[in-house]
Scaffold this motif. Structure first.
Motif, PDB file in Angstrom:
ATOM      1  N   LEU A  99       0.931  -1.334   0.057  1.00 46.36           N
ATOM      2  CA  LEU A  99       0.037   0.092   0.045  1.00 46.36           C
ATOM      3  C   LEU A  99       0.732   1.193  -0.025  1.00 46.36           C
ATOM      4  O   LEU A  99       1.663   1.478   0.962  1.00 46.36           O
ATOM      5  CB  LEU A  99      -0.883   0.146   1.254  1.00 46.36           C
ATOM      6  CG  LEU A  99      -1.766   1.210   1.243  1.00 46.36           C
ATOM      7  CD1 LEU A  99      -2.920   1.267   0.361  1.00 46.36           C
ATOM      8  CD2 LEU A  99      -2.660   1.240   2.837  1.00 46.36           C
TER       9      LEU A  99
ATOM     10  N   ASN B 225      -2.826   5.972   1.246  1.00 46.48           N
ATOM     11  CA  ASN B 225      -4.225   5.627   1.808  1.00 46.48           C
ATOM     12  C   ASN B 225      -4.691   7.093   2.228  1.00 46.48           C
ATOM     13  O   ASN B 225      -4.245   7.828   3.259  1.00 46.48           O
ATOM     14  CB  ASN B 225      -4.243   4.863   2.856  1.00 46.48           C
ATOM     15  CG  ASN B 225      -5.485   4.661   3.500  1.00 46.48           C
ATOM     16  OD1 ASN B 225      -6.469   5.290   3.178  1.00 46.48           O
ATOM     17  ND2 ASN B 225      -5.690   3.514   4.455  1.00 46.48           N
TER      18      ASN B 225
ATOM     19  N   LEU C 287      -6.845   4.299  -2.553  1.00 51.01           N
ATOM     20  CA  LEU C 287      -5.908   3.502  -2.147  1.00 51.01           C
ATOM     21  C   LEU C 287      -4.743   3.392  -3.426  1.00 51.01           C
ATOM     22  O   LEU C 287      -5.479   3.133  -4.196  1.00 51.01           O
ATOM     23  CB  LEU C 287      -6.281   2.306  -1.532  1.00 51.01           C
ATOM     24  CG  LEU C 287      -7.391   2.136  -0.520  1.00 51.01           C
ATOM     25  CD1 LEU C 287      -7.857   0.925  -0.136  1.00 51.01           C
ATOM     26  CD2 LEU C 287      -6.704   2.861   0.921  1.00 51.01           C
TER      27      LEU C 287
END
Lengths: 118, 298
Positions: free
Chosen positions: B193, B196, B293
């Protein structure tokens, strides 16, 4: 001229006009056709598509289900007919092999006892 | 006077009812003609073309094309087949069908295949077919039969843009596409990731869980399957279905106050505790934002 003769002559003229209109000017249009009505070269390509998919999936049930859209004939017959037509119009040998492989597989294919499942 | 008219009528010089009987005969004849041509013996279209297929069969046809492309990777053939359906914008038609499939849960698992083909078409949109130089391909070299109603296949030239290829016997010099530059993830490397963010001023709709997937070169990756779960339920969606935003973009409409978790099916960390953000409250009405995201391969 006899009145009845004129009357029937006009019927004939009307008949001709109606048929010309119905067949040529405004014929019945089939906009929502099914794969079974496709012209033979399109059908053959459809079978080739199925053969291409089968080549990687090896899912005979899926192939049979897809072939059923083309005709109510036995699936293997549909494929063999397409193979013959493909040969006739000069399909590539690798495409013919794909169709041939599908035909061979369908010759030994047995439907699932529970019917075709997606 | 009346006696005179009666006498003329009796002589047959003046029809008793004018010429209506002729019109009656004509109308009857036309009616019979229409009944024959529309009902008894209508024109039969036994040699139809794919563009006349019913919409559900067209969808099936598109799915077949996408599946066949997934198997063969023959984009030229897939494009030619798509052209047969006569869609004004084949890419849009594929995207629309994939989205519809996802809306109903994708029972046939073909949304991914459609997205895969869509991405490939989009990647190759600017590429032209490499037409062999004059002399290597004879005039009227067959790519496919044309669209006429003749039973025997006819030929089209490679250089013309008109005419719809109808079938693709490829024993001929099939045009070769330049290598596709479709970005693909590096096998085996999990996604991380990268960011975010809560988006409150999204030009898109609110309540969206926006996902962007890129490879290590920061190129968007289409066709990435994303698993989203909440409260014991789950769903899947794919990147690449909104190419107007990005090939690696996908979004999911969240329900307020539901807590979601998502994970890329290809591998990577699970992102949990995702819930629709409240950006502001005006007059007791909540203005919901979106979540963005970004996943990237290291």
């Amino acid at each position: 001229m006899n009145r009845w003769l004129k009357f029937f002559l006009m019927i004939l003229i009307g008949l001709a006009l109606g048929m010309v209109y119905g067949w040529m000017v405004s014929p019945v249009e089939y906009l929502d056709t099914t794969p079974s009505t496709l012209r033979y070269d399109y059908r053959t390509d459809y079978v080739l598509m199925i053969a291409e998919i089968f080549d990687s999936s090896q899912d005979a049930n899926q192939a049979v289900r897809q072939l059923a859209q083309l005709s109510s004939d036995p699936p293997v017959e549909i494929v063999i007919q397409s193979l013959a037509y493909g040969s006739q119009i000069g399909y590539a040998s690798e495409d013919l092999v794909l169709i041939q492989n599908l035909a061979t597989s369908l010759q030994i294919w047995q439907p699932d006892p529970g019917g075709l499942t997606p | 006077m009346t006696q005179e008219i009666r006498r003329i009528r009796e002589d047959g010089n003046l029809p008793r009812k004018g010429y209506w009987y002729l019109l009656t005969g004509l109308v009857i004849g036309i009616l019979f003609g229409l009944i024959i041509s529309w009902v008894i013996a209508p024109v039969k279209y036994v040699d139809t073309v794919p563009s006349s297929l019913r919409s559900d069969f067209k969808n099936e046809f598109r799915s077949q094309i996408a599946s066949a492309y997934y198997s063969t990777n023959n984009l030229a053939r897939a494009k030619a087949r798509l052209d047969l359906l006569g869609d004004p914008d084949p890419i849009q038609a594929l995207t629309y069908q994939a989205q519809n499939l996802l809306d109903i849960g994708d029972p046939t698992n073909t949304a991914f295949l459609l997205a895969f083909l869509t991405s490939a078409l989009k990647q190759n949109l600017g590429l032209s077919l490499e037409v062999p130089s004059p002399g290597t391909v004879p005039e009227n070299t067959s790519l496919a039969p044309d669209n006429t109603n003749t039973a025997s296949p006819t030929r089209i030239t490679l250089t013309t843009t008109s005419g719809t290829p109808s079938k693709l016997p490829s024993n001929i010099n099939t045009p070769t596409l330049r290598p596709s530059n479709t970005p693909s993830p590096t096998p085996g490397v999990p996604f991380i990731l990268k960011s975010n963010k809560i988006v409150c001023d999204s030009p898109l709709r609110s309540l969206l869980l926006q996902v962007e997937v890129t490879n290590s070169a920061n190129q968007p990756i289409p066709g990435t399957e994303i698993l989203i779960s909440w409260s014991g339920d789950e769903d899947r969606f794919f990147t690449g279905l909104k190419p107007e935003i990005s090939d690696g973009y996908a979004d999911y409409l969240m329900t307020p106050d539901v807590v979601y978790s998502i994970q890329l099916v290809k591998g990577g960390m699970v992102v949990s505790n995702l819930t629709a953000p409240s950006c502001s409250i005006e007059g007791g009405i909540t203005n919901w934002g979106s979540i963005n995201l970004v996943f990237q391969q290291p």
